[in-house]
Write an enzyme that holds these catalytic residues in place. Sequence first.
Site, PDB file in Angstrom:
ATOM      1  N   ASP A 103      40.299 -22.959 -18.859  1.00  0.00           N
ATOM      2  CA  ASP A 103      40.179 -21.541 -18.351  1.00  0.00           C
ATOM      3  C   ASP A 103      39.317 -21.030 -19.646  1.00  0.00           C
ATOM      4  OD1 ASP A 103      41.804 -21.853 -16.237  1.00  0.00           O
ATOM      5  OD2 ASP A 103      43.409 -21.468 -17.519  1.00  0.00           O
ATOM      6  N   GLU A 126      45.629 -12.309 -20.025  1.00  0.00           N
ATOM      7  CA  GLU A 126      44.836 -13.752 -19.713  1.00  0.00           C
ATOM      8  C   GLU A 126      44.499 -14.143 -20.932  1.00  0.00           C
ATOM      9  OE1 GLU A 126      44.752 -16.035 -17.559  1.00  0.00           O
ATOM     10  OE2 GLU A 126      45.215 -15.248 -15.664  1.00  0.00           O
TER      11      GLU A 126
END
Length: 148
Positions: free
Chosen positions: A71, A53
Amino acid sequence: MKAVIILGLVLLSVTVQGKIFERCELARTLKRLGLDGYRGISLANWVCLAKWESDYNTQATNYNPGDQSTDYGIFQINSHYWCNNGKTPGAVNACRISCNALLQDNIADAVTCAKRVVRDPQGIRAWVAWRNHCQNRDVSQYVQGCGV
């Protein structure tokens, strides 16, 4: 004077970069913060998730033009569902947290929010990077040699 300006620019670039964890340092930190085995998810899976990620970077952000969300942080927690950035239309803020808190070098808030994410029915499958890079794979390498 020139040296002071250069030093200031160097310090600014370090501040903007945030903390990039070493793999084992992150594994130890996540274990200390209670993620090892949380909701049946191994520590190795959490470290794998963070690798794919954010590459272990607390300051990582990624804008999603489709829903105008972003994000945030080491787990790339999304502003549409989980945190408040003051910009995302229709944001839910299920973690009841400012998205900026997810960018701190101290990842305790990010871990607390990640625990909230996995309590939802999707669990850790909420993260696309986990599904693409960690699910149904031997993830033991992510904690190998870390003494955890």
